[in-house]
Design a protein around this motif. Structure first.
Motif, short mmCIF file in Angstrom:
data_model
loop_
_atom_site.label_atom_id
_atom_site.label_comp_id
_atom_site.label_asym_id
_atom_site.label_seq_id
_atom_site.Cartn_x
_atom_site.Cartn_y
_atom_site.Cartn_z
N SER A 1 -4.71 -6.38 -6.08
CA SER A 1 -5.90 -5.50 -6.61
C SER A 1 -6.48 -4.58 -5.59
O SER A 1 -5.99 -4.49 -4.39
CB SER A 1 -7.05 -6.41 -7.13
N GLY A 2 -7.13 -3.65 -5.94
CA GLY A 2 -7.60 -2.49 -5.06
C GLY A 2 -6.77 -1.31 -5.46
O GLY A 2 -5.63 -1.39 -6.06
N GLY A 3 -7.41 0.08 -5.30
CA GLY A 3 -6.98 1.29 -5.78
C GLY A 3 -5.53 1.42 -5.63
O GLY A 3 -4.93 1.72 -6.67
N ILE A 4 -4.78 1.15 -4.47
CA ILE A 4 -3.53 1.85 -4.23
C ILE A 4 -2.70 0.61 -5.09
O ILE A 4 -1.62 1.25 -5.43
CB ILE A 4 -2.93 1.55 -2.86
N LEU A 5 -2.95 -0.45 -5.47
CA LEU A 5 -2.16 -1.40 -6.25
C LEU A 5 -2.27 -1.14 -7.85
O LEU A 5 -1.44 -1.08 -8.61
CB LEU A 5 -2.33 -2.62 -5.73
N SER A 6 -3.85 -1.36 -8.00
CA SER A 6 -4.31 -1.04 -9.34
C SER A 6 -4.10 -0.03 -10.02
O SER A 6 -3.75 0.31 -11.17
CB SER A 6 -5.91 -1.57 -9.53
N HIS A 7 -4.17 1.36 -9.46
CA HIS A 7 -4.10 2.67 -9.84
C HIS A 7 -2.83 3.08 -9.64
O HIS A 7 -2.56 4.54 -9.60
CB HIS A 7 -5.39 3.31 -9.42
N ALA A 8 -1.70 2.57 -9.07
CA ALA A 8 -0.35 3.26 -8.63
C ALA A 8 -0.04 3.98 -9.89
O ALA A 8 0.12 3.50 -11.09
CB ALA A 8 0.63 2.19 -8.39
N PRO A 9 0.47 5.46 -9.96
CA PRO A 9 0.91 6.05 -11.06
C PRO A 9 1.83 5.41 -11.92
O PRO A 9 1.87 5.56 -13.27
CB PRO A 9 1.51 7.33 -10.38
N ARG A 10 2.81 4.72 -11.46
CA ARG A 10 3.74 3.66 -12.07
C ARG A 10 3.79 2.56 -11.44
O ARG A 10 3.77 2.12 -10.29
CB ARG A 10 5.27 4.46 -11.72
N ARG A 11 3.69 1.62 -12.69
CA ARG A 11 3.53 0.15 -12.41
C ARG A 11 4.52 -0.22 -11.41
O ARG A 11 4.10 -1.31 -10.65
CB ARG A 11 3.14 -0.72 -13.67
N VAL A 12 5.74 0.15 -11.61
CA VAL A 12 7.05 -0.40 -10.75
C VAL A 12 6.74 -0.22 -9.43
O VAL A 12 7.23 -0.81 -8.39
CB VAL A 12 8.27 0.18 -11.34
N GLN A 13 5.85 0.78 -8.96
CA GLN A 13 5.75 0.96 -7.62
C GLN A 13 4.68 0.03 -6.99
O GLN A 13 5.01 -0.40 -5.68
CB GLN A 13 4.83 2.44 -7.34
N SER A 14 3.93 -0.45 -7.64
CA SER A 14 2.92 -1.81 -7.24
C SER A 14 4.07 -2.88 -7.08
O SER A 14 3.85 -3.57 -5.95
CB SER A 14 1.83 -2.10 -8.08
#
Length: 599
Positions: free
Chosen positions: A421-434
């Motif tokens: 959780s946190g912006g960089i993980l929750s709001h990554a433009p593509r989920r696969v990036q997280s």
């Protein structure tokens, strides 16, 4: 405690910059999160009243939902049709959260136990004092005066043992006579959770000057840790002492239908409940602008650490300093000048609220996130060591060497679920990036399920769970968790192209393939779908059943799917820049990580 009957809940999390409100309603037999509102937090001037931000965020929910919740500054309870709510609950880390100092007799033993206790209670630990920490008495006194914590935790000595070290620490605290960070004219809360034989003497030294609370020893014997009583006292004192001094909190406490909990403690609580309910090992991370919190439940034992200097905006330069430029550069899939990268990082620090504007900026930010996550987990592993919990007893020689032995409870092969959780993980433009950020930084092993918190709802659900566990777990399962999928990571090392693992997958996904070493592959398997996996690793590789041994298990889908990572563990990237950029680009293209990656 039996669940309180509620159908409509409003919950807020008062953060240091934003107050976030969510509405949870019972739909049929299931509780669902339906609307969300947010507003700037109003602890500081000119408002100096936390309830203003709370009311503003609730007003936004009123507008979106059409439900009348407020009557002036009062929350209407109970719910009646489309008016009011049954209960209002809140968490808080506004005003810098709960800041504590801990003191123990021996740094590697009671000092460490006290630190685990305070972190688990949702605090940021400013410093750990111990009789053997190498500082002279006057330095300890100066340090206590300087830091001005919200609260102190003093521990030390096993029950029936020597009292001299604990008494010495109490005398240093008394000599320093620290003033609390918030509030004038009130006494600093201090919890004594050490040798019960020293309690009388500590009372004599500190009883007049401080608001002293005595609770059970957190280390009653060398082989046992007993953290819960002291942790409960931390929550109580946070609510009744520290919160009472923050602007507007008396009003907020009166509005709430349950005690306010520090935000990190609420997140920890929901992660603990999930681990207990599913009987699994869980690792959770919350990566923010200034700090990164890591939570884990392994072998039913909960741990939390705060990396107070690792974050993605205010602390981004600290990530650069701690990780080193080379470690950040190794994740950037294009050629970039070192000075250019330094300048971009400094720009982010002085403009912390900016978000990446180009794909290049996004790749750089996600490269930095990998290092922040990696460093925070390394710090977490160091504290989640040795002796743990009342369930586990060990020999005295083990207890003495608990740090030196470095036996961390965190075993990545035993990990079932990672929650980011946190912006960089929750709001990554593509989920696969997280998915890939967590896989890269944590170097996941075997079979691991991955998820992110959709809108940072875990704090709200953690405090709601104290009132109605079903409402909290329903909303967690259906609305909070975005399941990314499953990662299959064989452990071992080989040469690129050599045989690594044979995969036979059947059910909602059909695969019959031999995957060579050095690959990243993604198979589509949707949320809610499962498949049967039969993985046969090559000799020298382990997918969870032992080297070369086949494993049959059920894997779960997600918005990302099934990620197969045969890059080996430990994951080593080429040192030559050209080769490294080529291999990073190959992996990024294989997963379609970044659009328009034409390098």
């Amino acid at each position: 405690m039996a669940d309180r009957p509620v159908n409509v809940v409003i919950a807020t999390d008062c953060g240091s910059t934003t107050t976030k409100a969510i509405l949870i309603e019972k739909v049929g037999d299931v509780y669902r999160q339906t609307f969300r509102g947010e507003a700037p937090t109003t602890v500081e001037a000119p408002f100096e009243d936390v309830t203003k931000g709370v009311l503003n965020s609730i007003q936004e929910i009123e507008e979106l939902s059409g439900r009348k919740i407020l009557d002036g500054e009062k929350i209407i309870t109970p719910a009646n049709g489309n008016v009011g709510v049954d209960i209002y609950v809140s968490t808080s880390s506004a005003g810098g959260g709960l800041q504590m100092m801990v003191a123990g007799a021996v740094a590697a033993m009671t000092g460490e136990s006290a630190q685990r206790c305070a972190l688990g209670g949702g605090a940021i630990v400013m410093d750990v004092l111990a009789s053997n920490d190498g500082r002279a008495g006057f330095e300890k006194i100066e340090r206590i005066r300087q830091l001005r914590p919200d609260m102190m935790l003093l521990s030390g000595g096993t029950d029936g043992g020597t009292i001299s070290h604990v008494v010495e620490m109490a005398e240093y605290i008394s000599a320093a006579d620290p003033k609390p960070r918030l509030g004038i004219g009130y006494k600093l809360p201090i919890i004594f959770a050490g040798n019960k034989d020293a309690a009388k003497r500590v009372q004599e030294i500190l009883g007049e000057k401080m608001s002293l609370e005595v609770t059970d020893n957190i280390r009653p014997t060398l082989e046992r840790e007993n953290l819960m009583p002291a942790r409960h006292r931390i929550h109580d004192l946070f609510l009744h002492h520290v919160m009472q001094q923050a602007p507007g909190y008396k009003k907020l406490i009166a509005m709430c239908g349950a005690p306010i909990i520090p935000t990190p403690a609420a997140v920890g609580d929901i992660i603990e409940r999930v681990a207990k309910k599913e009987q699994i090992n869980v690792l959770g991370v919350d990566i923010g602008g200034a700090t990164t919190d890591v939570f884990s439940v392994f072998q039913k034992v909960f741990n939390r650490t705060v990396s107070a200097n690792l974050g993605m905006s205010y602390s981004i330069s600290n990530v650069l300093a701690e990780a080193g430029l080379d470690n950040i550069m190794r994740w950037v899939p294009f050629d970039i000048d070192e000075q250019d990268l330094r300048n971009r990082i400094k720009n982010k620090m002085i403009r912390p609220t900016t978000i990446p504007f180009t794909v290049d900026e996004l790749m750089i930010e996600q490269a930095i996130a990998r290092e922040a996550l990696r460093l925070a987990l390394t710090q977490h592993k160091m504290l989640a060591v040795g002796l743990k919990g009342v369930q586990q007893e060990r020999s005295i020689s083990d207890a003495f060497s608990q740090t030196a032995s470095g036996q961390s409870l965190i075993n990545m092969m035993d990990l079932h679920l990672v929650i980011g959780s946190g912006g960089i993980l929750s709001h990554a433009p593509r989920r696969v990036q997280s998915m890939v950020m967590m896989t890269d930084s944590y170097q996941l092993e075997g079979i691991t399920r991955l998820a992110v918190d959709s809108i940072f709802m875990m704090p709200h659900l953690g405090v709601l769970a104290t009132v109605n566990e079903k409402a909290a777990t329903d909303a967690f399962e259906h609305d909070c968790m975005v399941y990314l999928g499953t990662c299959i990571s064989p452990v071992g090392v080989a040469k690129d192209g050599e045989k690594c693992v044979d995969l036979k997958i059947s059910g909602d996904l059909t695969v019959n393939e031999s995957i060579p070493y050095g690959e990243l592959k993604l198979y589509k398997l949707d949320v809610g779908k499962t498949a049967k996996l039969e993985a046969t690793p090559a000799r020298g590789f382990d997918v969870g059943a032992g080297k070369g041994k086949p494993l049959t298990t059920t894997i779960h889908g997600g918005v990302g799917g099934v990620l197969v990572d045969t890059r080996g563990r430990p994951l080593v990237l080429p040192t030559d820049k050209k080769q490294r950029v080529a291999v990073l680009t190959k992996w990024a293209k294989a997963l379609d990580l970044y659009p328009e990656l034409k390098r």
